[in-house]
Design a protein around this motif. Sequence first.
Motif, PDB file in Angstrom:
ATOM      1  N   ALA A  21       0.865  -1.176   0.000  1.00 25.09           N
ATOM      2  CA  ALA A  21       0.000   0.000   0.000  1.00 25.09           C
ATOM      3  C   ALA A  21       0.901   1.225   0.000  1.00 25.09           C
ATOM      4  CB  ALA A  21      -0.908   0.004   1.219  1.00 25.09           C
ATOM      5  N   ALA A  22       0.432   2.263  -0.660  1.00 22.82           N
ATOM      6  CA  ALA A  22       1.157   3.535  -0.691  1.00 22.82           C
ATOM      7  C   ALA A  22       0.187   4.626  -0.274  1.00 22.82           C
ATOM      8  CB  ALA A  22       1.702   3.812  -2.082  1.00 22.82           C
ATOM      9  N   LYS A  30      -4.622  19.135  -1.689  1.00 16.44           N
ATOM     10  CA  LYS A  30      -5.768  18.249  -1.869  1.00 16.44           C
ATOM     11  C   LYS A  30      -5.219  17.079  -2.670  1.00 16.44           C
ATOM     12  CE  LYS A  30     -10.234  17.881  -4.121  1.00 16.44           C
ATOM     13  NZ  LYS A  30     -11.139  18.532  -5.057  1.00 16.44           N
ATOM     14  N   ILE A  31      -5.334  15.878  -2.136  1.00 14.39           N
ATOM     15  CA  ILE A  31      -4.750  14.695  -2.759  1.00 14.39           C
ATOM     16  C   ILE A  31      -5.870  13.699  -3.045  1.00 14.39           C
ATOM     17  CG2 ILE A  31      -3.134  12.784  -2.463  1.00 14.39           C
ATOM     18  CD1 ILE A  31      -1.597  14.680  -0.502  1.00 14.39           C
ATOM     19  N   GLU A  32      -5.952  13.294  -4.318  1.00 11.69           N
ATOM     20  CA  GLU A  32      -6.966  12.319  -4.710  1.00 11.69           C
ATOM     21  C   GLU A  32      -6.308  11.157  -5.429  1.00 11.69           C
ATOM     22  OE1 GLU A  32     -10.738  14.064  -6.239  1.00 11.69           O
ATOM     23  OE2 GLU A  32      -9.467  15.863  -6.362  1.00 11.69           O
ATOM     24  N   PRO A  33      -6.610   9.938  -5.086  1.00 12.42           N
ATOM     25  CA  PRO A  33      -7.478   9.514  -4.007  1.00 12.42           C
ATOM     26  C   PRO A  33      -6.796   9.688  -2.657  1.00 12.42           C
ATOM     27  CG  PRO A  33      -6.556   7.601  -5.102  1.00 12.42           C
ATOM     28  CD  PRO A  33      -6.076   8.806  -5.856  1.00 12.42           C
ATOM     29  N   TRP A  51      -1.600   9.766  -8.077  1.00 12.05           N
ATOM     30  CA  TRP A  51      -2.434  10.694  -7.319  1.00 12.05           C
ATOM     31  C   TRP A  51      -2.559  11.987  -8.112  1.00 12.05           C
ATOM     32  CZ3 TRP A  51       1.485   7.939  -4.864  1.00 12.05           C
ATOM     33  CH2 TRP A  51       1.085   7.064  -3.853  1.00 12.05           C
ATOM     34  N   PHE A  52      -3.671  12.673  -7.906  1.00 11.41           N
ATOM     35  CA  PHE A  52      -3.850  14.021  -8.431  1.00 11.41           C
ATOM     36  C   PHE A  52      -3.680  14.961  -7.249  1.00 11.41           C
ATOM     37  CE2 PHE A  52      -6.084  11.234 -11.307  1.00 11.41           C
ATOM     38  CZ  PHE A  52      -5.597  11.649 -12.521  1.00 11.41           C
TER      39      PHE A  52
END
Length: 139
Positions: A21-22, A30-33, A51-52
Motif C-alpha cells: 500500500a502507498a 488536496k490529494i486524490e485519491p 495521485w492528483f
Amino acid sequence: ALEGAPGKVVRGKTKISRFMAAELKGVDFKIEPEGRQEQLILMGRKTKWTWFVTPLRPGPNKPLILELYAQLREGETILPPVSIRTFQARINVDVRWWDWLLIQARAVEPIYGILAALAGIGSFLMFVMRRAARRRRPS
C-alpha cells in the motif's frame, strides 16, 4: 516519479510483500485519491501509484509525505499487524504564486466563466448605450 515536474528524482529501496500500500499526505494539498492505495505486486512488473495533487496555498517547501506499507496476509485475511511501513520520503514542493493562481482559475466551473464573460459584455454594452444616449441629447 513526478511526471513533468521539475526537480531531482530520488530513488530508494524498500522491502516488499505480495500486497503493498502507498499513501501520499500533505496538509497544504488536496490529494486524490485519499488514504492508502493497495496493489498486488507482481514480480518482474513495474508497480505504479497515481495521485492528483492540487496545492491549497502558495509558498516554498510545502511537504508531501510518501509512505509505503507491506500488507501482511494469510489468504484473503489481513494479519496483525495490518501493515508495516517499509519506506518514507519527504518531498518538498515550491508552489509559486502564479502557478497557484492558474490552478485556482482552472478550478472555477466553466459556467461561472461564461457568466462572467456575459456580465462583462453586458456592462460594456450598457456603457456604450449610455454614452450614445448622452451624445443624442441636445446641449
